[in-house]
Design a protein around this motif. Structure first.
Motif, PDB file in Angstrom:
ATOM      1  N   GLN A   2      -7.816   4.700   0.425  1.00 16.40           N
ATOM      2  CA  GLN A   2      -6.868   3.854   1.117  1.00 16.40           C
ATOM      3  C   GLN A   2      -7.405   2.436   1.298  1.00 16.40           C
ATOM      4  N   VAL A  53       0.882  -1.173   0.000  1.00 17.28           N
ATOM      5  CA  VAL A  53       0.000   0.000   0.000  1.00 17.28           C
ATOM      6  C   VAL A  53       0.914   1.217   0.000  1.00 17.28           C
ATOM      7  N   PHE A 108      -1.267   5.975  -2.343  1.00 15.99           N
ATOM      8  CA  PHE A 108      -2.218   4.896  -2.671  1.00 15.99           C
ATOM      9  C   PHE A 108      -1.980   4.300  -4.051  1.00 15.99           C
ATOM     10  N   PRO A 134       1.103   5.082   5.377  1.00 13.97           N
ATOM     11  CA  PRO A 134      -0.272   5.000   4.881  1.00 13.97           C
ATOM     12  C   PRO A 134      -1.161   6.184   5.283  1.00 13.97           C
TER      13      PRO A 134
END
Lengths: 342, 519
Positions: free
Chosen positions: A144, A88, A92, A164
Motif C-alpha cells: 500500500q 490508490v 493497490f 485503501p
C-alpha cells in the motif's frame, strides 16, 4: 458550486448505467490540504463517484472541477492521464512486472530528475531498502505504501484512495491506517478516501460526506455527523444504532426512553440512541429493562435488553449480567437523536 | 486500436461469408446430391467413432495421471500430449505402411508365425483409429485440466454425505467432468472434420476431401463451397458446445476454494497396468508410427535441396502466420471487453476446416488476380493470402491464451496506468502487453504448430513453386513413395516437437490460481 479554496468541486453529478442510477445528483467539495472521507455502504455509489473524479468514468449530469478547471461535463471528459489526480486502488494495482522503484517511477516518464524523485518518495514511505523488490514479495502494508508513493509521484492536485484498507485485516489495518494518514499529511496533498468503515472514515478524515443509494445524504465534520445525523441512514452509517418509535408534538419528540427537543414537524418519528450511550445505572434510578442475551466481546459486552416491547442493544463494560436479570439503565437525554421517519 | 480489432474480426469472418456466397452463387456446381450425402454420412460416421475413442482414451489417461501415483506418472503427465506434434497424415503414412499387405511386417508374419492377417488401414475404421490416436490429446488435456482444477471439497462433501470413494467418483466426480469432456471431444471432432491429409491417404471420402478435390481436380469453386456448407454448420455447433462447456468450467474454478486432490498410490500389478496403458497410448499415438517412418526413411537418400527449401517455407510461413495471427488476436483481445460480440464472431473460424477457409478466400482472391495483372504469379500476394487463411482459421486458437493472459491485468492496473499519465494505447503497451507477454509467446507457438502441420489450405492457396513440408509429404504419399514421405513428416515433427514439449510442460505444470498457464 466551486468555493474559493476548493481543490475538487463536484456539482449535481449523476452517473447512470442503463436503468440503474449509480450516482444521483451528488455534490461534494474537497478543501485544499484536507482529507475528505466518502463513507457509504457497498453499492452506495461512492466508488463510482471517485472514479468520475479520476476521469475513469464519464458523467451523465452535473460537472466536476479540479483546481478550478472544469474536467467533466456530460459528454466531455478530460482523460485521466491529463487530470492532476493520483489514485490508490483497493487492490493497490501494483504492476507485477515492474520493481518497486519502477512502479513508483512509472508516472515520471520523461521527467528529468526521475531517479532522485523515486528515491525521495521511497524514503518518505520508508521503503528505500525494497526498491529492487517485486510487488508480490511485499507485505500488504508495504504494497500500500508503494501504491501511495506511486500516486504521489506526479505531484497530483488530489489523491483519491478507493477502500485503501479493505484488503488488510486486524492489527495491521490500524497500523497501516496511521502510517497512511501520516504520509498524506506530510505530503500536504488533498485527499479523498472512499471507505465503508465508519471508524476508518472518522479517524482519517477532516470532513465526511455520507452517501446512500447514489445520493449524498449529509456532509460535515466527523463529530457533527456522529452527534447530529439528519437521517436514519446517516446515523446508521456511522455506527450501530437503536431505533425507538417516537411522536413529535410542538418541537418535542417523545418516546418510552424519554423526550428530546427537535426541529422535526409534528407526527411519527424515530429516536435513535447508540449502544455505547446506554449503560446500566449505578444510581438506583433509570429505565427498567430485562436482559435477553449477553455476548462477551472482550473490550465490552453486547447486551440485549427489552424495555416494554422495545428491544435495545447496549455496549457496556459491566460483564456480570445474566439472561433474565432485570436492571435499570441510564438514558442520557442529550444523546437521544431525533430522526425523521422517511 | 478499435479499428485494428474490427480489422481482425473482418479478417476472420470474411472467408466464411465467401463460402456462403460462393455456395449460393450462380455457377457450375456439378456435385450430385447422392455424393454430397455419401460424403456427409462418412464424415458423420468418422466423427462419431473418433468422438467415442478419444473420449475413452483421453479421459481414462487423464484420470490415471491426475488421480493416481504410478511409475512414470510425472513424465506421462506432459508426454501424453506429444502426439499433437505429429500431423495426422504422418500417423496415417506410418500405419498404412506398417500394416501394408506387401509390407515388411506382414511379410514376416506370413513367413514366420504363418499368420496372414493385419488391420486394414485404408478403411473407415482404420482412419478412425489413426485420427483417434492423433487427436486423443485434446480430450486428455481438457479433462486433465478439469481434474486438476476440481477441488477435493466436492468429493469430500459427497463422502461426508455417505458415499464410498467409488460412489463419490460416479455421483459427483464424473458429472463435474462432463463439460471438460464435451469440450475436449468437440475439439477432437473439429479436427477430424477438418482433416484432409490422413483421410485422403487412407482412401476415405469425407466432406473435406470432397471440398479439396472439387477445387483441385475439377476446378469447381461452387461444388467445393456447397460441400463446405455442412462443415461450416457443424463447425458452428461444435464451437457452441465447446464455448458452452468452457463457461461452466471457469465459473466452477472461480467459485471453488481449491484444494488439491490427493492421488492414490497404485501398487504392484495395478501400477504396472497404469504404466502400460499410458506407454501403450503414447506408443500408438506417436512412437510406433513416427518410429516406423523414421526406420524406413533411413534407407533412402532424400532430395535434401527440396526438403531444405520446404523446411524454410514451413518455418517462414509458420512464423509469419503465427506473428500475424497473434498481432490481430491481440488487437481483438485488447478491445474485447468493449466489443465482446466481435471477438466471439471471429472465433467462428476456429472450427472451420482449413480447406473451407481456403475456398472462402478463393472468390475474393480471384478478384485480386483479375484486377492486378501479374498477381497470379505474384509470390507476395499468394503468401499474403495463405497467411490470411492461417490467421482467419487460427484467430481463436491465439485469442484464447492471449485473453487468458490479459486477465492477469486487473482493470485497476489499467486505471492506475491511466491516472499515472498513460493514454489507452500507452497503458496497453506499458502494462497490459508486458504482463501478458508469456501468453503472447504461448499463442505464437500454438499457431506456429498448427500452421506447420496445415495441409489443405496450403495445398489450395500456396503460390506456384512454394511447397511446404506438409505439401511435399502429401505429394510423395500420393505417389506411394512412403519412405520419401517419411522425411518431410519427420521434419515437421522435429520443427513442432520442441514447441509442443514446452507448451505441454507449461500447461501441465500450471495450477489453479496460477494465471500463467492457460489450461
Amino acid at each position: 458550486m466551486a468555493t474559493p479554496d476548493a481543490i475538487v468541486s463536484v456539482t449535481a453529478v449523476s452517473r447512470v448505467y442503463g436503468r440503474k442510477i449509480a450516482v444521483d445528483r451528488a455534490d461534494l467539495t474537497l478543501a485544499r490540504g484536507r482529507i475528505l472521507g466518502l463513507l457509504g455502504a457497498s453499492g452506495s455509489g461512492k466508488s463510482t463517484l471517485l472514479r468520475t473524479i479520476a476521469g475513469l468514468e464519464g458523467i451523465d449530469a452535473g460537472s466536476i472541477a479540479i483546481d478550478g478547471q472544469v474536467v467533466s461535463i456530460p459528454g466531455r471528459s478530460v482523460p485521466p492521464e491529463a487530470r492532476r489526480v493520483g489514485m490508490v486502488f483497493q487492490d493497490f494495482a501494483l504492476f507485477p512486472h515492474l520493481t518497486v522503484a519502477q512502479n513508483v517511477g512509472f508516472g515520471l516518464k520523461g521527467y528529468p530528475d526521475r531517479q532522485a524523485k523515486v528515491i525521495t518518495l521511497l524514503d518518505r514511505v520508508r521503503l528505500s531498502d525494497r526498491s529492487a523488490a517485486f510487488p508480490h514479495t511485499l507485505s500488504g502494508g508495504e504494497q500500500q505504501r508503494v501504491a501511495l508513493a506511486r500516486a504521489l509521484a506526479r505531484d497530483p492536485a488530489v489523491i483519491l484512495l478507493d477502500e485503501p484498507f479493505s484488503s488488510l485485516d486486524g492489527s495491521l489495518r490500524a497500523e497501516v491506517r496511521d502510517d497512511l494518514v501520516q504520509a498524506l499529511r506530510d505530503s500536504g496533498t488533498s485527499a479523498i478516501v472512499v471507505t465503508h468503515d465508519a471508524e476508518d472514515a472518522m479517524i482519517m478524515a477532516d470532513d465526511l460526506t455520507l452517501m446512500d443509494a447514489g445520493r449524498v445524504i449529509q456532509t460535515g465534520t466527523p463529530q457533527d455527523l456522529y452527534t447530529q445525523p439528519t437521517s436514519v441512514a446517516a446515523a446508521r452509517l456511522l455506527g450501530p444504532l437503536n431505533l425507538i418509535e417516537a411522536q413529535v408534538r410542538q418541537g418535542v419528540a417523545m418516546s418510552i426512553l424519554g423526550r428530546v427537543a427537535t426541529h422535526l414537524s409534528d407526527g411519527p418519528a424515530w429516536i435513535g440512541i447508540r449502544p455505547t450511550d446506554l449503560a446500566p445505572s449505578d444510581q438506583g434510578s433509570g429505565t427498567s429493562a430485562r436482559v435477553t442475551s449477553v455476548g462477551y466481546a472482550g473490550a465490552y459486552s453486547a447486551v440485549k435488553v427489552v424495555v416494554g416491547l422495545q428491544h435495545l442493544l447496549l455496549h457496556t463494560h459491566t460483564s456480570r449480567l445474566a439472561v433474565g436479570e432485570t436492571l435499570l439503565i441510564d438514558v442520557p437525554a442529550d444523546r437521544l437523536l431525533p430522526l425523521p421517519r422517511s | 486500436m478499435r479499428l485494428l480489432a474490427w480489422l481482425a474480426a473482418a479478417v476472420a469472418i470474411a472467408p466464411l461469408i465467401g463460402v456462403v456466397a460462393a455456395a449460393f452463387g450462380e455457377g457450375r456446381a456439378d456435385i450430385a446430391a447422392s455424393d454430397l450425402i455419401r460424403y456427409a454420412l462418412t464424415s458423420v460416421a468418422l466423427a462419431v467413432m473418433v468422438a467415442l475413442a478419444t473420449a475413452v482414451l483421453g479421459s481414462v489417461s487423464a484420470w490415471l495421471v491426475v488421480m493416481h501415483r504410478f511409475p512414470g506418472r510425472s513424465v506421462f503427465a506432459w508426454a501424453l500430449a506429444l502426439p499433437l506434434a505429429a500431423p495426422a497424415f504422418a500417423l496415417a503414412y506410418g500405419y498404412a505402411d506398417l500394416f501394408d499387405v506387401a509390407g515388411d511386417l506382414r511379410t514376416w508374419m506370413r513367413a514366420v508365425p504363418g499368420i496372414d492377417w493385419g488391420p486394414q488401414m485404408r478403411s473407415l475404421p482404420g482412419a478412425a483409429f489413426v485420427l483417434s490416436m492423433a487427436f486423443y490429446p485434446y480430450v486428455y488435456l481438457t479433462v486433465r485440466a478439469a481434474l486438476v482444477n476440481q477441488s477435493s471439497q466436492a468429493i469430500e462433501a459427497a463422502r461426508s454425505l455417505g458415499c464410498s470413494p467409488t460412489q463419490a467418483l460416479f455421483r459427483v466426480g464424473l458429472p463435474l467432468l462432463r463439460p471438460a469432456l464435451a469440450a475436449g471431444v468437440a475439439l477432437a471432432v473439429m479436427e477430424t472434420l477438418a482433416d484432409f491429409g490422413a483421410v485422403q491417404f487412407l482412401s476415405v471420402q469425407t466432406l473435406t476431401t470432397g471440398v479439396v478435390r472439387s477445387w483441385l481436380v475439377y476446378g469447381s469453386l461452387e461444388s467445393a463451397a456447397r460441400l463446405a456448407l455442412p462443415l461450416l454448420a457443424a463447425a458452428a455447433v461444435l464451437l457452441w458446445i465447446e464455448r458452452l462447456s468452457r463457461k461452466g468450467r471457469t465459473d466452477e474454478a472461480a467459485r471453488a476454494r481449491w484444494r488439491p486432490i490427493q492421488p492414490t498410490l497404485l501398487k504392484g500389478g495395478r501400477g504396472v497396468m497404469a504404466f502400460a496403458f499410458c506407454l501403450g497410448l503414447l506408443t500408438l499415438g506417436l512412437l510406433l508410427p513416427v518410429g516406423w517412418l523414421a526406420f524406413n526413411a533411413i534407407d533412402i537418400d532424400p532430395d535434401w535441396g527440396r526438403l531444405a527449401r520446404a523446411a524454410g517455407h514451413s518455418l517462414g510461413l509458420g512464423l509469419g502466420g503465427a506473428v500475424a495471427t497473434v498481432i490481430l488476436a491481440t488487437c481483438l483481445a485488447l478491445s474485447a471487453e468493449r466489443m465482446p460480440v466481435t471477438a466471439r464472431i471471429s472465433s467462428l473460424g476456429y472450427a472451420t476446416p482449413g480447406a473451407v477457409m481456403a475456398i472462402g478466400l478463393l472468390a475474393p482472391a480471384s478478384l485480386v488476380w483479375q484486377g492486378v495483372p501479374g498477381a497470379v504469379s505474384g509470390l507476395g500476394v499468394g503468401l499474403m493470402l495463405l497467411i490470411y487463411a492461417y490467421a482467419a482459421r487460427l484467430m481463436a486458437a491465439a485469442l484464447e491464451p492471449v485473453e487468458a493472459g490479459l486477465t492477469r491485468v486487473t482493470p485497476s492496473m489499467v486505471a492506475a496506468a491511466r491516472t499515472l499519465g498513460r493514454g489507452e494505447t500507452g497503458a496497453a503497451l506499458s502494462v497490459r502487453l508486458p504482463i501478458a507477454s508469456g501468453a503472447l509467446l504461448t499463442a505464437t507457438l500454438v499457431v506456429f504448430i498448427d500452421v506447420v502441420k496445415e495441409l489443405p489450405a496450403t495445398l489450395i492457396l500456396r503460390p506456384f513453386n512454394v511447397d511446404t513440408l506438409a505439401v511435399i509429404a502429401d505429394n510423395y504419399a500420393r505417389d506411394e513413395r512412403l519412405p520419401n514421405a517419411g522425411w518431410p513428416s519427420l521434419m515437421i515433427v522435429a520443427l513442432t516437437l520442441p514447441a509442443v514439449i514446452w507448451l505441454t510442460r507449461k500447461i501441465t505444470a500450471s495450477r489453479p490460481g496460477d494465471t500463467h498457464g492457460h489450461a
